[in-house]
Write a protein that holds these residues in place. Structure first.
Motif, PDB file in Angstrom:
ATOM      1  N   GLY A 141       0.792  -1.227   0.000  1.00  0.00           N
ATOM      2  CA  GLY A 141       0.000   0.000   0.000  1.00  0.00           C
ATOM      3  C   GLY A 141       0.822   1.274   0.000  1.00  0.00           C
ATOM      4  N   ASP A 142       2.126   1.170   0.306  1.00  0.00           N
ATOM      5  CA  ASP A 142       2.976   2.362   0.304  1.00  0.00           C
ATOM      6  C   ASP A 142       3.051   2.965  -1.093  1.00  0.00           C
ATOM      7  N   LYS A 143       3.070   4.279  -1.160  1.00  0.00           N
ATOM      8  CA  LYS A 143       3.284   4.996  -2.421  1.00  0.00           C
ATOM      9  C   LYS A 143       4.782   5.275  -2.551  1.00  0.00           C
ATOM     10  N   VAL A 144       5.366   4.896  -3.686  1.00  0.00           N
ATOM     11  CA  VAL A 144       6.818   4.941  -3.839  1.00  0.00           C
ATOM     12  C   VAL A 144       7.208   5.534  -5.189  1.00  0.00           C
ATOM     13  N   TYR A 145       8.489   5.926  -5.298  1.00  0.00           N
ATOM     14  CA  TYR A 145       9.059   6.285  -6.596  1.00  0.00           C
ATOM     15  C   TYR A 145      10.494   5.792  -6.637  1.00  0.00           C
ATOM     16  N   ALA A 146      11.023   5.624  -7.859  1.00  0.00           N
ATOM     17  CA  ALA A 146      12.345   4.995  -7.983  1.00  0.00           C
ATOM     18  C   ALA A 146      12.912   5.146  -9.377  1.00  0.00           C
ATOM     19  N   ARG A 147      14.221   5.041  -9.432  1.00  0.00           N
ATOM     20  CA  ARG A 147      14.955   4.726 -10.651  1.00  0.00           C
ATOM     21  C   ARG A 147      15.541   3.331 -10.385  1.00  0.00           C
ATOM     22  N   PRO A 148      14.994   2.283 -11.021  1.00  0.00           N
ATOM     23  CA  PRO A 148      15.525   0.948 -10.763  1.00  0.00           C
ATOM     24  C   PRO A 148      16.994   0.842 -11.178  1.00  0.00           C
ATOM     25  N   ASP A 149      17.680  -0.136 -10.613  1.00  0.00           N
ATOM     26  CA  ASP A 149      19.066  -0.373 -10.995  1.00  0.00           C
ATOM     27  C   ASP A 149      19.167  -0.613 -12.497  1.00  0.00           C
ATOM     28  N   LYS A 150      20.322  -0.272 -13.078  1.00  0.00           N
ATOM     29  CA  LYS A 150      20.516  -0.389 -14.525  1.00  0.00           C
ATOM     30  C   LYS A 150      20.311  -1.812 -15.040  1.00  0.00           C
ATOM     31  N   ASP A 151      20.485  -2.803 -14.170  1.00  0.00           N
ATOM     32  CA  ASP A 151      20.298  -4.198 -14.582  1.00  0.00           C
ATOM     33  C   ASP A 151      18.852  -4.656 -14.428  1.00  0.00           C
ATOM     34  N   ARG A 152      17.967  -3.757 -13.950  1.00  0.00           N
ATOM     35  CA  ARG A 152      16.585  -4.162 -13.691  1.00  0.00           C
ATOM     36  C   ARG A 152      15.595  -3.115 -14.199  1.00  0.00           C
ATOM     37  N   ILE A 153      15.914  -2.510 -15.339  1.00  0.00           N
ATOM     38  CA  ILE A 153      15.019  -1.507 -15.896  1.00  0.00           C
ATOM     39  C   ILE A 153      13.752  -2.182 -16.426  1.00  0.00           C
ATOM     40  N   GLY A 154      12.787  -1.380 -16.860  1.00  0.00           N
ATOM     41  CA  GLY A 154      11.570  -1.936 -17.419  1.00  0.00           C
ATOM     42  C   GLY A 154      10.309  -1.322 -16.859  1.00  0.00           C
ATOM     43  N   THR A 155      10.304   0.004 -16.715  1.00  0.00           N
ATOM     44  CA  THR A 155       9.158   0.671 -16.084  1.00  0.00           C
ATOM     45  C   THR A 155       8.018   0.963 -17.056  1.00  0.00           C
ATOM     46  N   PHE A 156       8.206   0.691 -18.356  1.00  0.00           N
ATOM     47  CA  PHE A 156       7.087   0.810 -19.291  1.00  0.00           C
ATOM     48  C   PHE A 156       6.285  -0.481 -19.228  1.00  0.00           C
ATOM     49  N   ALA A 157       5.747  -0.732 -18.058  1.00  0.00           N
ATOM     50  CA  ALA A 157       5.018  -1.970 -17.785  1.00  0.00           C
ATOM     51  C   ALA A 157       4.053  -1.716 -16.640  1.00  0.00           C
ATOM     52  N   GLU A 158       3.190  -2.683 -16.413  1.00  0.00           N
ATOM     53  CA  GLU A 158       2.213  -2.535 -15.339  1.00  0.00           C
ATOM     54  C   GLU A 158       2.783  -2.892 -13.976  1.00  0.00           C
ATOM     55  N   LEU A 159       3.772  -3.784 -13.941  1.00  0.00           N
ATOM     56  CA  LEU A 159       4.373  -4.237 -12.698  1.00  0.00           C
ATOM     57  C   LEU A 159       5.882  -4.310 -12.841  1.00  0.00           C
ATOM     58  N   LEU A 160       6.598  -4.088 -11.742  1.00  0.00           N
ATOM     59  CA  LEU A 160       8.054  -4.254 -11.748  1.00  0.00           C
ATOM     60  C   LEU A 160       8.511  -4.598 -10.336  1.00  0.00           C
ATOM     61  N   ALA A 161       9.414  -5.568 -10.247  1.00  0.00           N
ATOM     62  CA  ALA A 161      10.049  -5.894  -8.967  1.00  0.00           C
ATOM     63  C   ALA A 161      11.319  -5.060  -8.845  1.00  0.00           C
ATOM     64  N   VAL A 162      11.406  -4.267  -7.772  1.00  0.00           N
ATOM     65  CA  VAL A 162      12.513  -3.337  -7.559  1.00  0.00           C
ATOM     66  C   VAL A 162      13.167  -3.664  -6.224  1.00  0.00           C
ATOM     67  N   HIS A 163      14.506  -3.643  -6.182  1.00  0.00           N
ATOM     68  CA  HIS A 163      15.202  -3.865  -4.917  1.00  0.00           C
ATOM     69  C   HIS A 163      14.840  -2.747  -3.947  1.00  0.00           C
ATOM     70  N   GLN A 164      14.624  -3.105  -2.688  1.00  0.00           N
ATOM     71  CA  GLN A 164      14.188  -2.106  -1.712  1.00  0.00           C
ATOM     72  C   GLN A 164      15.172  -0.944  -1.560  1.00  0.00           C
ATOM     73  N   ASP A 165      16.459  -1.178  -1.827  1.00  0.00           N
ATOM     74  CA  ASP A 165      17.449  -0.109  -1.688  1.00  0.00           C
ATOM     75  C   ASP A 165      17.309   0.965  -2.759  1.00  0.00           C
ATOM     76  N   ASP A 166      16.592   0.649  -3.840  1.00  0.00           N
ATOM     77  CA  ASP A 166      16.444   1.603  -4.939  1.00  0.00           C
ATOM     78  C   ASP A 166      15.159   2.423  -4.841  1.00  0.00           C
ATOM     79  N   LEU A 167      14.303   2.095  -3.894  1.00  0.00           N
ATOM     80  CA  LEU A 167      13.011   2.750  -3.739  1.00  0.00           C
ATOM     81  C   LEU A 167      13.040   3.809  -2.645  1.00  0.00           C
ATOM     82  N   ALA A 168      12.102   4.750  -2.744  1.00  0.00           N
ATOM     83  CA  ALA A 168      11.901   5.735  -1.683  1.00  0.00           C
ATOM     84  C   ALA A 168      10.412   6.072  -1.623  1.00  0.00           C
ATOM     85  N   PRO A 169       9.914   6.501  -0.467  1.00  0.00           N
ATOM     86  CA  PRO A 169       8.528   6.956  -0.396  1.00  0.00           C
ATOM     87  C   PRO A 169       8.293   8.130  -1.345  1.00  0.00           C
TER      88      PRO A 169
END
Length: 334
Positions: A84-112
């Motif tokens: 339920g948290d609202k977040v924003y991020a630039r995923p790591d260069k090895d895990r791009i792919g935000t032109f999608a409905e879902l993405l798994a992002v490492h917690q260290d790359d996310l922020a509220p």
């Protein structure tokens, strides 16, 4: 899950909507339902294969380098986020792919997500805000009273960099086209050089820092406005040996990268200045440092156009053809 995929490298690279399995969520991952993502020149360069020598992405590939959204699931080791948290991020260069409905992002790359921003506004910021921070704070170590030149001050990166440099206490000059001079002044620039009618090398001198997003001749000329000991940080110039080490390039590739920037580095050395290439990194911690500035109104996003998800291809074409008037182009998934 729907996603927009690049099918091949090259200027005619195909982008298509495709059905894909939902991402796998690792122990340290956060599954994000993406509400919005923005288009960056980096997406076009990856699509065209500009970085394939040292960023060997496998095709087909989902593009997209920043996002805003909502947490749907967390891995077993995640401690910073909850569903339920609202977040924003630039995923790591090895895990791009935000032109999608879902993405798994490492917690260290996310922020509220900044509380004062919409999802669309928040999605416009991660890559450019992190780039500005890493260029001005980490690489150049801008101090109050220093003189900083930001090229393309109305662009996605430039519009944020102008505001950040001003917040750091610098005297800020920026280049922009005639139609964008007033906008850049309103963002906080002390001087705006209209590149259509003025030569910045004739107007500016003794600068401590240049942030270059154009490369080529613009970068070469920028070295001349620096004071001895100054630094030019470029996101569009030739990669340098430090970058080769960062990406763990093999000896042959390291020599090739070193050769690419040798002319620029020699020119900088003759002038008594430093050249540094920047390929920004994901960092949730740095986004956390930026968020208070955003919520206080000291860094405000500039959004040019919002495209619906089904028009992602058109959004990329819009950016590629140089149509944005200022700031970022965003794709809305909802």
């Amino acid at each position: 899950m729907r996603a927009f995929m690049v099918e091949k490298y090259g200027r005619q690279a195909g982008v298509r909507a495709a059905e894909m399995p939902d991402p796998q969520v690792g122990a340290d991952d956060v599954l994000v339902k993406i509400h919005a993502a923005s288009v960056n020149p980096l997406d076009l360069r990856i699509r065209n294969g500009d970085f394939k020598a040292f960023l060997p992405y496998r095709l087909p590939l989902v593009l997209g380098n920043d996002l805003a959204g909502e947490v749907l699931q967390v891995g077993s080791s995640v401690t910073r986020f909850a569903v339920g948290d609202k977040v924003y991020a630039r995923p790591d260069k090895d895990r791009i792919g935000t032109f999608a409905e879902l993405l798994a992002v490492h917690q260290d790359d996310l922020a509220p997500k900044p509380a004062t921003l919409t999802m669309t506004e928040a999605a416009s910021l991660p890559l450019v805000a992190l780039t500005a921070w890493q260029a001005l704070v980490e690489r150049a170590r801008v101090q109050p009273g220093q003189k900083v030149l930001i090229h393309a001050g109305a662009g996605g990166l430039g519009s944020i960099a102008v505001q950040l440099a001003k917040e750091l206490g610098a005297h800020v000059a920026a280049t922009a086209s005639t139609a964008k001079v007033d906008l850049v002044k309103n963002l906080g620039a002390d001087e705006v050089i209209d590149y259509r009618t003025q030569d910045f090398t004739e107007s500016l001198d003794g600068y401590d820092v240049v942030l270059d997003s154009l490369g080529g001749d613009n970068l070469a000329r920028s070295l001349r406005v620096l004071r001895p000991g100054g630094i030019a940080v470029s996101v569009a110039g030739p990669p340098d040996p430090a970058f080769a080490r960062e990406v763990g390039a093999n000896p042959v590739l390291r020599l090739a990268i070193t050769a690419l920037s040798s002319k620029t580095r020699r020119r900088a050395k003759r002038l008594g200045v430093t050249y540094s290439f920047l390929f920004m990194k994901a960092s949730g911690d740095q986004l956390r440092e930026l968020t208070p500035l955003i919520d206080a109104g000291k860094l405000r996003p500039v959004v040019d156009t919002v495209f619906p998800f089904d028009d992602t291809l058109h959004a990329m074409e819009y950016v590629e053809k140089g149509r944005p008037k200022a700031g970022k182009v965003v794709v809305s998934m909802t």
